[in-house]
Design an enzyme around this catalytic site. Structure first.
Site, PDB file in Angstrom:
ATOM      1  N   CYS A  42      34.771  34.956  40.205  1.00  0.00           N
ATOM      2  CA  CYS A  42      36.180  35.278  39.950  1.00  0.00           C
ATOM      3  C   CYS A  42      37.076  34.772  41.075  1.00  0.00           C
ATOM      4  O   CYS A  42      38.071  34.093  40.835  1.00  0.00           O
ATOM      5  CB  CYS A  42      36.320  36.783  39.774  1.00  0.00           C
ATOM      6  SG  CYS A  42      38.007  37.338  39.681  1.00  0.00           S
ATOM      7  N   CYS A  47      38.586  33.071  37.838  1.00  0.00           N
ATOM      8  CA  CYS A  47      39.904  33.611  37.478  1.00  0.00           C
ATOM      9  C   CYS A  47      41.016  33.243  38.470  1.00  0.00           C
ATOM     10  O   CYS A  47      42.095  32.806  38.062  1.00  0.00           O
ATOM     11  CB  CYS A  47      39.870  35.138  37.412  1.00  0.00           C
ATOM     12  SG  CYS A  47      38.293  35.857  36.959  1.00  0.00           S
ATOM     13  N   LYS A  50      41.808  29.465  39.091  1.00  0.00           N
ATOM     14  CA  LYS A  50      42.295  28.977  37.794  1.00  0.00           C
ATOM     15  C   LYS A  50      43.744  29.405  37.565  1.00  0.00           C
ATOM     16  O   LYS A  50      44.592  28.602  37.183  1.00  0.00           O
ATOM     17  CB  LYS A  50      41.401  29.521  36.674  1.00  0.00           C
ATOM     18  CG  LYS A  50      41.922  29.201  35.302  1.00  0.00           C
ATOM     19  CD  LYS A  50      41.293  30.085  34.247  1.00  0.00           C
ATOM     20  CE  LYS A  50      41.908  31.471  34.234  1.00  0.00           C
ATOM     21  NZ  LYS A  50      41.238  32.355  33.281  1.00  0.00           N
ATOM     22  N   TYR A 177      37.436  29.295  25.809  1.00  0.00           N
ATOM     23  CA  TYR A 177      38.683  29.548  26.536  1.00  0.00           C
ATOM     24  C   TYR A 177      38.770  28.766  27.834  1.00  0.00           C
ATOM     25  O   TYR A 177      39.846  28.298  28.207  1.00  0.00           O
ATOM     26  CB  TYR A 177      38.907  31.060  26.727  1.00  0.00           C
ATOM     27  CG  TYR A 177      38.246  31.704  27.928  1.00  0.00           C
ATOM     28  CD1 TYR A 177      38.912  31.832  29.139  1.00  0.00           C
ATOM     29  CD2 TYR A 177      36.958  32.221  27.842  1.00  0.00           C
ATOM     30  CE1 TYR A 177      38.317  32.433  30.233  1.00  0.00           C
ATOM     31  CE2 TYR A 177      36.352  32.828  28.935  1.00  0.00           C
ATOM     32  CZ  TYR A 177      37.027  32.933  30.126  1.00  0.00           C
ATOM     33  OH  TYR A 177      36.435  33.532  31.208  1.00  0.00           O
ATOM     34  N   GLU A 181      41.789  26.250  28.643  1.00  0.00           N
ATOM     35  CA  GLU A 181      42.653  26.506  29.807  1.00  0.00           C
ATOM     36  C   GLU A 181      42.735  25.264  30.699  1.00  0.00           C
ATOM     37  O   GLU A 181      43.820  24.873  31.133  1.00  0.00           O
ATOM     38  CB  GLU A 181      42.115  27.692  30.614  1.00  0.00           C
ATOM     39  CG  GLU A 181      42.342  29.023  29.905  1.00  0.00           C
ATOM     40  CD  GLU A 181      41.753  30.223  30.651  1.00  0.00           C
ATOM     41  OE1 GLU A 181      42.211  31.345  30.409  1.00  0.00           O
ATOM     42  OE2 GLU A 181      40.829  30.054  31.458  1.00  0.00           O
ATOM     43  N   HIS A 434      65.628  44.971  23.507  1.00  0.00           N
ATOM     44  CA  HIS A 434      66.333  43.779  23.055  1.00  0.00           C
ATOM     45  C   HIS A 434      67.124  43.159  24.201  1.00  0.00           C
ATOM     46  O   HIS A 434      67.706  43.902  24.987  1.00  0.00           O
ATOM     47  CB  HIS A 434      67.287  44.159  21.915  1.00  0.00           C
ATOM     48  CG  HIS A 434      67.982  42.992  21.320  1.00  0.00           C
ATOM     49  ND1 HIS A 434      67.331  42.094  20.494  1.00  0.00           N
ATOM     50  CD2 HIS A 434      69.257  42.560  21.454  1.00  0.00           C
ATOM     51  CE1 HIS A 434      68.193  41.151  20.137  1.00  0.00           C
ATOM     52  NE2 HIS A 434      69.366  41.408  20.700  1.00  0.00           N
ATOM     53  N   GLU A 439      59.771  42.702  21.263  1.00  0.00           N
ATOM     54  CA  GLU A 439      60.356  43.641  20.293  1.00  0.00           C
ATOM     55  C   GLU A 439      59.834  43.388  18.884  1.00  0.00           C
ATOM     56  O   GLU A 439      59.821  44.282  18.044  1.00  0.00           O
ATOM     57  CB  GLU A 439      61.889  43.616  20.331  1.00  0.00           C
ATOM     58  CG  GLU A 439      62.531  42.339  19.859  1.00  0.00           C
ATOM     59  CD  GLU A 439      64.066  42.358  20.037  1.00  0.00           C
ATOM     60  OE1 GLU A 439      64.698  43.285  19.522  1.00  0.00           O
ATOM     61  OE2 GLU A 439      64.601  41.434  20.674  1.00  0.00           O
TER      62      GLU A 439
HETATM   63  C1  FAD Z   1      36.562  29.024  35.234  1.00  0.00           C
HETATM   64  C2  FAD Z   1      36.434  30.499  34.985  1.00  0.00           C
HETATM   65  C3  FAD Z   1      37.556  31.234  34.681  1.00  0.00           C
HETATM   66  C4  FAD Z   1      37.459  32.597  34.458  1.00  0.00           C
HETATM   67  N1  FAD Z   1      38.600  33.298  34.165  1.00  0.00           N
HETATM   68  C5  FAD Z   1      38.536  34.629  33.956  1.00  0.00           C
HETATM   69  C6  FAD Z   1      39.725  35.364  33.690  1.00  0.00           C
HETATM   70  O1  FAD Z   1      40.821  34.812  33.617  1.00  0.00           O
HETATM   71  N2  FAD Z   1      39.622  36.702  33.536  1.00  0.00           N
HETATM   72  C7  FAD Z   1      38.401  37.346  33.623  1.00  0.00           C
HETATM   73  O2  FAD Z   1      38.366  38.571  33.486  1.00  0.00           O
HETATM   74  N3  FAD Z   1      37.258  36.667  33.841  1.00  0.00           N
HETATM   75  C8  FAD Z   1      37.296  35.317  34.021  1.00  0.00           C
HETATM   76  N4  FAD Z   1      36.143  34.625  34.289  1.00  0.00           N
HETATM   77  C9  FAD Z   1      34.852  35.352  34.273  1.00  0.00           C
HETATM   78  C10 FAD Z   1      34.605  36.104  35.580  1.00  0.00           C
HETATM   79  O3  FAD Z   1      34.736  35.227  36.673  1.00  0.00           O
HETATM   80  C11 FAD Z   1      33.205  36.714  35.555  1.00  0.00           C
HETATM   81  O4  FAD Z   1      33.060  37.493  34.391  1.00  0.00           O
HETATM   82  C12 FAD Z   1      32.945  37.611  36.764  1.00  0.00           C
HETATM   83  O5  FAD Z   1      33.091  36.889  37.958  1.00  0.00           O
HETATM   84  C13 FAD Z   1      31.542  38.210  36.682  1.00  0.00           C
HETATM   85  O6  FAD Z   1      31.268  38.959  37.835  1.00  0.00           O
HETATM   86  P1  FAD Z   1      29.764  39.189  38.296  1.00  0.00           P
HETATM   87  O7  FAD Z   1      29.825  40.168  39.426  1.00  0.00           O
HETATM   88  O8  FAD Z   1      28.902  39.508  37.140  1.00  0.00           O
HETATM   89  O9  FAD Z   1      29.242  37.772  38.811  1.00  0.00           O
HETATM   90  P2  FAD Z   1      29.839  36.700  39.805  1.00  0.00           P
HETATM   91  O10 FAD Z   1      31.265  36.948  40.097  1.00  0.00           O
HETATM   92  O11 FAD Z   1      29.448  35.395  39.244  1.00  0.00           O
HETATM   93  O12 FAD Z   1      29.044  36.971  41.147  1.00  0.00           O
HETATM   94  C14 FAD Z   1      27.674  36.739  41.276  1.00  0.00           C
HETATM   95  C15 FAD Z   1      27.367  36.389  42.720  1.00  0.00           C
HETATM   96  O13 FAD Z   1      25.968  36.430  42.923  1.00  0.00           O
HETATM   97  C16 FAD Z   1      25.602  35.392  43.804  1.00  0.00           C
HETATM   98  N5  FAD Z   1      24.169  35.143  43.605  1.00  0.00           N
HETATM   99  C17 FAD Z   1      23.554  34.657  42.501  1.00  0.00           C
HETATM  100  N6  FAD Z   1      22.218  34.666  42.666  1.00  0.00           N
HETATM  101  C18 FAD Z   1      21.975  35.180  43.910  1.00  0.00           C
HETATM  102  C19 FAD Z   1      20.788  35.456  44.652  1.00  0.00           C
HETATM  103  N7  FAD Z   1      19.577  35.263  44.137  1.00  0.00           N
HETATM  104  N8  FAD Z   1      20.913  35.955  45.902  1.00  0.00           N
HETATM  105  C20 FAD Z   1      22.153  36.192  46.439  1.00  0.00           C
HETATM  106  N9  FAD Z   1      23.297  35.961  45.769  1.00  0.00           N
HETATM  107  C21 FAD Z   1      23.220  35.472  44.512  1.00  0.00           C
HETATM  108  C22 FAD Z   1      26.519  34.244  43.388  1.00  0.00           C
HETATM  109  O14 FAD Z   1      26.647  33.292  44.435  1.00  0.00           O
HETATM  110  C23 FAD Z   1      27.810  34.987  43.095  1.00  0.00           C
HETATM  111  O15 FAD Z   1      28.647  35.040  44.233  1.00  0.00           O
HETATM  112  C24 FAD Z   1      36.199  33.249  34.527  1.00  0.00           C
HETATM  113  C25 FAD Z   1      35.051  32.503  34.830  1.00  0.00           C
HETATM  114  C26 FAD Z   1      35.173  31.144  35.053  1.00  0.00           C
HETATM  115  C27 FAD Z   1      33.924  30.370  35.367  1.00  0.00           C
END
Ligand code: FAD
Length: 449
Positions: A42, A47, A50, A177, A181, A434, A439
């Site tokens: 994110c 997010c 972006k 999406y 985007e 309005h 609205e």
């Molecule tokens: C381009 C893009 C745009 C997006 N836009 C939106 C939006 O507008 N609104 C919205 O709500 N969501 C959006 N999302 C989705 C959102 O980013 C994810 O749903 C959210 O980040 C998920 O959170 P998470 O904690 O599951 O995983 P992540 O945020 O992906 O975090 C996982 C972390 O784990 C780490 N990791 C992985 N494996 C290991 C390991 N073995 N050891 C140590 N660390 C590890 C990774 O490096 C990462 O930092 C978007 C995603 C993308 C790709």
């Protein structure tokens, strides 16, 4: 048995950081490992960057529109390099905030990859071995590029944020999406943008009126959308890449961005050896409390492939802490999630699409498209959509879909009312504001069908 920690969290994304912080604040001894950067997808490559790019890209239209309102705008240009520096500064600031949240709450954090060794043990890439009573997997997901000749030349959303220079022309592959985007962002920044989608219409799963309007407006703004088309092969040439498509055409572009879906980060983290169940896409299978088939191992966020959104990962983290540490078993609520798509025009949506609702009950549709006031002096023909799907029997609003300026902001609030079970008559009783576009939501008197 004594463990080093009460909780070990793998991944410092939206879900992992929230779970670590709340558990530590509740008195648990918590550790976390992050292999890349704090804040996860994110903050670092999702997010946040972006949305910054969306804001950057919207200026071209604003400059154009300003003229219709009497402004004379001098020469203007966009510096990709300057934007990237500003964007990186903000992302670094946010990353620091995330890492400080952990430090300030006494969460021991390791800049390292972690893998599971057994049910209570993780091994870091440094070789360090740590034990914990409970393990939470919050490793997120990653983009996926299908294997076609030349796919190694394609980039994904991970790389687009860090391109050193602005491409002149780009091919975007995908219709979801994220693909849409980025098509709008790059088009707005002055990049000649072609988008291939293999299906009949982009934004599959959205209400068909939303799909059609956004698809039309994106094309009106200059995106060259090619439906029922896909990449056959990519080859590198001196001045870019030649893309051969399924329709036997060739185009030359500077960059090819694949946004064809994401897969859970569940490989090579030790799940196999421990018999932790995964699904067909590699998603970790969890119960309603985010527990895996192993008693002390939980998983939240994108790695479980339930609903891939930041607020959902956060709510799953909160529910995990309530369940495991506060004797308050809590299931994350995945019903009626309001979401936005930051295309241009923007989409805000909550609840059922017309197509989904028709399969469930008798419905009435209240739908209107109109030219919002904002675009008239600007001389643009862009249309806005407001649509309510109402159960004929209960009068409850089953779905609300908005396309147009500030749709994301509007749907957040419409989402509150709809989550509370608002009926069409509740909307009708609400005084209109309005002059606004919103609205229309409370003044649609007669069903369209
Ligand atoms: C381009 C893009 C745009 C997006 N836009 C939106 C939006 O507008 N609104 C919205 O709500 N969501 C959006 N999302 C989705 C959102 O980013 C994810 O749903 C959210 O980040 C998920 O959170 P998470 O904690 O599951 O995983 P992540 O945020 O992906 O975090 C996982 C972390 O784990 C780490 N990791 C992985 N494996 C290991 C390991 N073995 N050891 C140590 N660390 C590890 C990774 O490096 C990462 O930092 C978007 C995603 C993308 C790709």
């Amino acid at each position: 048995m004594n463990y080093d920690f009460d909780l070990f969290v793998i991944g410092a994304g939206s879900g992992g950081v929230r779970a670590a912080r709340l558990s530590a604040q509740n008195g648990q001894k918590v550790a976390l490992a992050e292999e890349f950067r704090y804040g996860g997808t994110c903050v670092i490559r999702g997010c946040v960057p972006k949305k910054l790019m969306v804001y950057a890209s919207e200026f071209s239209e604003l400059f154009h529109d300003a003229n219709g309102y009497g402004w004379s705008i001098g020469e203007y240009s966009f510096s990709w390099e300057k934007f990237i520096v500003a964007k990186d500064k903000e992302i670094n600031r946010l990353e620091n905030i995330y890492s400080n949240i952990l430090t300030n709450n006494n969460v021991k954090h390791y800049n390292s990859r972690a893998t599971l060794k057994n049910y209570n043990t993780v091994e870091l890439s440094t070789g360090e071995v740590i034990t914990a009573k409970t393990i939470l997997i919050a490793t997120g997901g990653r983009p996926f590029i299908p294997n076609i000749p030349g796919s190694e030349y394609a980039i994904t959303s991970n790389e687009i944020f860090d391109l050193p220079t602005k491409p002149n022309n780009v091919l975007i592959v995908g219709g979801g999406y994220i693909a849409c985007e980025f098509a709008c962002i790059l088009n707005g920044l002055g990049v000649a943008t072609t988008q291939f989608y293999r299906g009949d219409q982009i934004l599959r799963g959205f209400d068909s009126e939303v799909q059609e309007l956004v698809s039309k407006e994106m094309q009106n703004k200059g995106i060259n959308l090619s439906l029922n088309n896909d990449v056959e092969s990519i080859s590198k040439v001196a001045d870019g890449y030649i893309v051969k498509d399924k329709l036997n055409n060739e185009i030359i572009v500077d960059q090819i961005l694949y946004a064809t879906g994401r897969v859970p980060n569940s490989e090579n983290i030790g799940l196999e050896g421990l018999d932790i169940k995964t699904g067909l896409k590699g998603e970790i299978i969890v119960d309603k409390y985010s527990k895996t088939n192993v008693e002390n191992i939980y998983a939240i966020g994108d790695v479980t492939n339930r609903v891939q959104l930041t607020p959902v990962a956060i709510v799953e983290a909160v529910a995990f802490v309530e369940t495991v540490y506060k004797s308050n078993p809590t299931m994350p609520d995945h019903e009626l999630i309001a979401t936005a798509v930051f295309t241009q025009p923007e989409i805000g949506t909550v609840g059922l699409t017309e197509e989904e609702a028709l399969k469930k009950c008798d419905i009435e549709i209240y739908s209107t498209t109109f030219r919002p006031m904002k675009v008239i002096l600007a001389g643009r023909n862009e249309r806005m959509l407001m649509k309510l799907i109402v159960s004929k029997e209960s009068r409850i609003i089953l779905g609300c879909h908005i396309v147009g300026h500030a749709a994301a902001e509007m749907i957040q609030l419409a989402g509150v009312a709809i989550k509370m079970g608002a009926t069409k008559e509740d909307f009708d009783k609400t005084m209109a504001i309005h002059p606004t576009a919103a609205e229309e939501l409370v003044t649609m008197n007669n069903p369209t069908r």
